[in-house]
Design a protein around this motif. Structure first.
Motif, PDB file in Angstrom:
ATOM      1  N   GLY A  13       0.804  -1.230   0.000  1.00 23.32           N
ATOM      2  CA  GLY A  13       0.000   0.000   0.000  1.00 23.32           C
ATOM      3  C   GLY A  13       0.833   1.273   0.000  1.00 23.32           C
ATOM      4  O   GLY A  13       0.314   2.354  -0.304  1.00 23.32           O
ATOM      5  N   GLN A  14       2.116   1.184   0.336  1.00 21.65           N
ATOM      6  CA  GLN A  14       2.970   2.382   0.372  1.00 21.65           C
ATOM      7  C   GLN A  14       3.869   2.509  -0.849  1.00 21.65           C
ATOM      8  O   GLN A  14       4.639   3.462  -0.968  1.00 21.65           O
ATOM      9  CB  GLN A  14       3.869   2.335   1.620  1.00 21.65           C
ATOM     10  N   VAL A  15       3.773   1.537  -1.741  1.00 19.62           N
ATOM     11  CA  VAL A  15       4.707   1.512  -2.875  1.00 19.62           C
ATOM     12  C   VAL A  15       4.545   2.745  -3.768  1.00 19.62           C
ATOM     13  O   VAL A  15       5.540   3.355  -4.186  1.00 19.62           O
ATOM     14  CB  VAL A  15       4.533   0.209  -3.692  1.00 19.62           C
ATOM     15  N   LEU A  16       3.294   3.129  -4.050  1.00 16.93           N
ATOM     16  CA  LEU A  16       3.081   4.257  -4.977  1.00 16.93           C
ATOM     17  C   LEU A  16       3.740   5.526  -4.452  1.00 16.93           C
ATOM     18  O   LEU A  16       4.361   6.282  -5.196  1.00 16.93           O
ATOM     19  CB  LEU A  16       1.584   4.483  -5.210  1.00 16.93           C
ATOM     20  N   GLU A  17       3.596   5.744  -3.139  1.00 17.39           N
ATOM     21  CA  GLU A  17       4.191   6.935  -2.518  1.00 17.39           C
ATOM     22  C   GLU A  17       5.729   6.914  -2.665  1.00 17.39           C
ATOM     23  O   GLU A  17       6.350   7.930  -3.002  1.00 17.39           O
ATOM     24  CB  GLU A  17       3.775   6.909  -1.041  1.00 17.39           C
ATOM     25  N   VAL A  18       6.318   5.748  -2.443  1.00 15.14           N
ATOM     26  CA  VAL A  18       7.785   5.638  -2.552  1.00 15.14           C
ATOM     27  C   VAL A  18       8.235   5.800  -4.009  1.00 15.14           C
ATOM     28  O   VAL A  18       9.216   6.496  -4.297  1.00 15.14           O
ATOM     29  CB  VAL A  18       8.280   4.294  -1.956  1.00 15.14           C
ATOM     30  N   LEU A  19       7.498   5.180  -4.927  1.00 18.91           N
ATOM     31  CA  LEU A  19       7.850   5.342  -6.345  1.00 18.91           C
ATOM     32  C   LEU A  19       7.796   6.816  -6.731  1.00 18.91           C
ATOM     33  O   LEU A  19       8.670   7.317  -7.446  1.00 18.91           O
ATOM     34  CB  LEU A  19       6.892   4.532  -7.232  1.00 18.91           C
ATOM     35  N   ALA A  20       6.771   7.531  -6.228  1.00 16.60           N
ATOM     36  CA  ALA A  20       6.649   8.969  -6.553  1.00 16.60           C
ATOM     37  C   ALA A  20       7.848   9.726  -6.015  1.00 16.60           C
ATOM     38  O   ALA A  20       8.420  10.586  -6.693  1.00 16.60           O
ATOM     39  CB  ALA A  20       5.344   9.511  -5.985  1.00 16.60           C
ATOM     40  N   SER A  21       8.267   9.396  -4.794  1.00 16.14           N
ATOM     41  CA  SER A  21       9.399  10.124  -4.195  1.00 16.14           C
ATOM     42  C   SER A  21      10.699   9.865  -4.961  1.00 16.14           C
ATOM     43  O   SER A  21      11.621  10.667  -4.910  1.00 16.14           O
ATOM     44  CB  SER A  21       9.557   9.735  -2.716  1.00 16.14           C
ATOM     45  N   LEU A  22      10.737   8.762  -5.692  1.00 17.26           N
ATOM     46  CA  LEU A  22      11.944   8.427  -6.469  1.00 17.26           C
ATOM     47  C   LEU A  22      11.812   8.830  -7.941  1.00 17.26           C
ATOM     48  O   LEU A  22      12.711   8.555  -8.747  1.00 17.26           O
ATOM     49  CB  LEU A  22      12.204   6.917  -6.394  1.00 17.26           C
ATOM     50  N   GLY A  23      10.676   9.462  -8.279  1.00 18.31           N
ATOM     51  CA  GLY A  23      10.465   9.854  -9.681  1.00 18.31           C
ATOM     52  C   GLY A  23      10.219   8.657 -10.584  1.00 18.31           C
ATOM     53  O   GLY A  23      10.494   8.713 -11.787  1.00 18.31           O
ATOM     54  N   LEU A  24       9.675   7.572 -10.032  1.00 22.40           N
ATOM     55  CA  LEU A  24       9.505   6.341 -10.813  1.00 22.40           C
ATOM     56  C   LEU A  24       8.033   5.997 -11.093  1.00 22.40           C
ATOM     57  O   LEU A  24       7.739   4.932 -11.636  1.00 22.40           O
ATOM     58  CB  LEU A  24      10.146   5.158 -10.062  1.00 22.40           C
ATOM     59  N   SER A  25       7.116   6.910 -10.718  1.00 25.90           N
ATOM     60  CA  SER A  25       5.687   6.574 -10.826  1.00 25.90           C
ATOM     61  C   SER A  25       5.290   6.147 -12.230  1.00 25.90           C
ATOM     62  O   SER A  25       4.521   5.196 -12.407  1.00 25.90           O
ATOM     63  CB  SER A  25       4.821   7.777 -10.443  1.00 25.90           C
ATOM     64  N   ASP A  26       5.819   6.867 -13.226  1.00 26.23           N
ATOM     65  CA  ASP A  26       5.369   6.558 -14.586  1.00 26.23           C
ATOM     66  C   ASP A  26       6.078   5.342 -15.168  1.00 26.23           C
ATOM     67  O   ASP A  26       5.853   4.993 -16.328  1.00 26.23           O
ATOM     68  CB  ASP A  26       5.570   7.784 -15.488  1.00 26.23           C
ATOM     69  N   ARG A  27       6.914   4.689 -14.380  1.00 23.77           N
ATOM     70  CA  ARG A  27       7.634   3.509 -14.880  1.00 23.77           C
ATOM     71  C   ARG A  27       6.943   2.211 -14.492  1.00 23.77           C
ATOM     72  O   ARG A  27       7.379   1.137 -14.892  1.00 23.77           O
ATOM     73  CB  ARG A  27       9.067   3.478 -14.318  1.00 23.77           C
ATOM     74  N   VAL A  28       5.895   2.307 -13.692  1.00 25.72           N
ATOM     75  CA  VAL A  28       5.213   1.098 -13.213  1.00 25.72           C
ATOM     76  C   VAL A  28       3.712   1.249 -13.440  1.00 25.72           C
ATOM     77  O   VAL A  28       3.129   2.257 -13.059  1.00 25.72           O
ATOM     78  CB  VAL A  28       5.448   0.879 -11.697  1.00 25.72           C
ATOM     79  N   GLN A  29       3.135   0.234 -14.071  1.00 29.66           N
ATOM     80  CA  GLN A  29       1.680   0.214 -14.193  1.00 29.66           C
ATOM     81  C   GLN A  29       1.145  -0.726 -13.114  1.00 29.66           C
ATOM     82  O   GLN A  29       1.404  -1.932 -13.155  1.00 29.66           O
ATOM     83  CB  GLN A  29       1.283  -0.276 -15.577  1.00 29.66           C
ATOM     84  N   VAL A  30       0.442  -0.158 -12.138  1.00 31.20           N
ATOM     85  CA  VAL A  30      -0.030  -0.959 -11.006  1.00 31.20           C
ATOM     86  C   VAL A  30      -1.445  -1.459 -11.273  1.00 31.20           C
ATOM     87  O   VAL A  30      -2.307  -0.697 -11.709  1.00 31.20           O
ATOM     88  CB  VAL A  30       0.009  -0.121  -9.708  1.00 31.20           C
ATOM     89  N   ILE A  31      -1.650  -2.734 -11.022  1.00 34.46           N
ATOM     90  CA  ILE A  31      -2.995  -3.319 -11.123  1.00 34.46           C
ATOM     91  C   ILE A  31      -3.381  -3.811  -9.740  1.00 34.46           C
ATOM     92  O   ILE A  31      -2.778  -4.752  -9.219  1.00 34.46           O
ATOM     93  CB  ILE A  31      -3.030  -4.490 -12.136  1.00 34.46           C
ATOM     94  N   ASN A  32      -4.341  -3.159  -9.135  1.00 33.34           N
ATOM     95  CA  ASN A  32      -4.824  -3.580  -7.816  1.00 33.34           C
ATOM     96  C   ASN A  32      -5.919  -4.625  -8.017  1.00 33.34           C
ATOM     97  O   ASN A  32      -7.098  -4.313  -8.129  1.00 33.34           O
ATOM     98  CB  ASN A  32      -5.378  -2.392  -7.021  1.00 33.34           C
ATOM     99  N   ALA A  33      -5.503  -5.873  -8.148  1.00 31.72           N
ATOM    100  CA  ALA A  33      -6.474  -6.954  -8.384  1.00 31.72           C
ATOM    101  C   ALA A  33      -5.862  -8.268  -7.954  1.00 31.72           C
ATOM    102  O   ALA A  33      -4.640  -8.395  -7.832  1.00 31.72           O
ATOM    103  CB  ALA A  33      -6.828  -7.023  -9.868  1.00 31.72           C
ATOM    104  N   ASN A  34      -6.751  -9.224  -7.740  1.00 33.44           N
ATOM    105  CA  ASN A  34      -6.298 -10.582  -7.466  1.00 33.44           C
ATOM    106  C   ASN A  34      -5.696 -11.149  -8.755  1.00 33.44           C
ATOM    107  O   ASN A  34      -6.243 -10.938  -9.840  1.00 33.44           O
ATOM    108  CB  ASN A  34      -7.505 -11.422  -7.025  1.00 33.44           C
ATOM    109  N   ILE A  35      -4.601 -11.870  -8.609  1.00 31.63           N
ATOM    110  CA  ILE A  35      -3.944 -12.426  -9.795  1.00 31.63           C
ATOM    111  C   ILE A  35      -4.910 -13.315 -10.589  1.00 31.63           C
ATOM    112  O   ILE A  35      -4.830 -13.407 -11.816  1.00 31.63           O
ATOM    113  CB  ILE A  35      -2.668 -13.220  -9.404  1.00 31.63           C
ATOM    114  N   ARG A  36      -5.884 -13.897  -9.908  1.00 33.16           N
ATOM    115  CA  ARG A  36      -6.842 -14.771 -10.597  1.00 33.16           C
ATOM    116  C   ARG A  36      -7.764 -13.985 -11.525  1.00 33.16           C
ATOM    117  O   ARG A  36      -8.461 -14.562 -12.346  1.00 33.16           O
ATOM    118  CB  ARG A  36      -7.678 -15.548  -9.573  1.00 33.16           C
TER     119      ARG A  36
END
Ligand SMILES: C[S@@+](CC[C@H](N)C(=O)[O-])C[C@H]1O[C@@H](n2cnc3c(N)ncnc32)[C@H](O)[C@@H]1O
Length: 268
Positions: free
Chosen positions: A122-145
């Motif tokens: 749940g904190q990953v997006l905030e950390v990615l933003a602080s590192l300038g990496l937000s646009d490098r990751v497409q996050v899918i909040n879903a069950n892998i199934r």
């Protein structure tokens, strides 16, 4: 590979019980070594920024190497020489021109359903933003199934999948066909030292025996730990392409395909 600011930013994602403190930098080295174009992570947290940052670093390296390789090839050919060992060992040394013919724009998709409250997902997006990496990751909040159809349309084949969730068997059964048959990697966390994990390893080993040439597999154990203590690295090899430029004895064949690719890469 990573500076003090990076380490300070990612520290808040480190969950000791998740056991990925050695795994995260190892994954970033795998990215450096294998230069994947499509990366999928299942189970976000400490490992996510290591993968994202490594992909950014590799993209920068590929751009710089490509320009330097084209320049050295052009310079060499301009003197009227054929490609030779002087060309091969000049910086950037050993580079295969064919690798640089396709642009390197890696895609990274990370999946997490936020089902484990103790995870740092749940904190990953905030950390990615602080590192300038937000646009490098497409996050899918879903069950892998539920997420196969949520992947981007052009997200195949997958060159590196990293699975750190209680769904390794499901992933193998439902996503293996998306792994690049020419050496794509599926790396799974913690299967070696508990019964369900061992059963999954047994299942995959049986598939390996039943389908010769389908995959290579190695387990890496952290013997000093009781849990969360292994990586299983599976390399899909069902359509592996030969990448041998060398003749017996390791001498390179500078003519033919290598020369054509070098000339094309150098814009000749
Ligand atoms: C062990 S943690 C991941 C640790 C992370 N790789 C790290 O290095 O900190 C497992 C994560 O997988 C997620 N997860 C568990 N089951 C899942 C599922 N079926 N689909 C998607 N995500 C799942 C959890 O929410 C949790 O964040």
């Amino acid at each position: 590979m990573f500076d003090a600011a990076f380490h300070a930013a990612v520290e808040k994602l480190r969950v000791p019980a998740a056991g990925t403190d050695v795994v995260a930098p190892l994954l970033s080295s795998v990215v450096q070594m294998t230069r994947p174009r499509r990366v999928l992570e299942v189970g976000m947290g400490y490992t996510t920024p290591y993968l994202a940052a490594a992909l950014v670093q590799v993209a920068e390296q590929v751009r710089a190497e490509s320009a330097a390789l084209a320049a050295k090839t052009a310079q060499h050919l301009d003197t009227g020489r054929k490609l030779d060992t002087d060309w091969l060992y000049a910086d950037p040394a050993l580079r295969a021109p064919g690798f640089y013919l396709d642009s390197y724009q890696p895609q990274f998709v990370a999946v997490d359903d936020l089902s484990i409250p103790d995870s740092s997902a749940g904190q990953v997006l905030e950390v990615l933003a602080s590192l300038g990496l937000s646009d490098r990751v497409q996050v899918i909040n879903a069950n892998i199934r539920e997420c196969r159809e949520l992947l981007p349309e052009d997200f195949a084949p997958i060159d590196l999948a990293w699975v750190d969730a209680w769904e390794c068997l499901y992933f193998f059964d439902h996503f293996w066909d998306l792994i690049n048959p020419d050496g794509g990697l599926l790396i799974m966390h913690y299967l070696m030292t508990y019964p369900e994990g061992e059963a999954i390893l047994d299942y995959i080993t049986k598939i390996q025996r039943a389908r010769p040439g389908e995959l290579e597999l190695v387990n890496l154990l952290e013997p000093h730990k009781m849990l969360q203590n292994s990586l299983t690295v599976i390399r899909r090899t069902s359509a592996g392409k030969a990448r041998s430029f060398a003749r017996p004895g390791g001498r390179l064949d500078f003519d033919g395909e290598l020369r054509r690719e070098a000339e094309t890469q150098a814009g000749r």
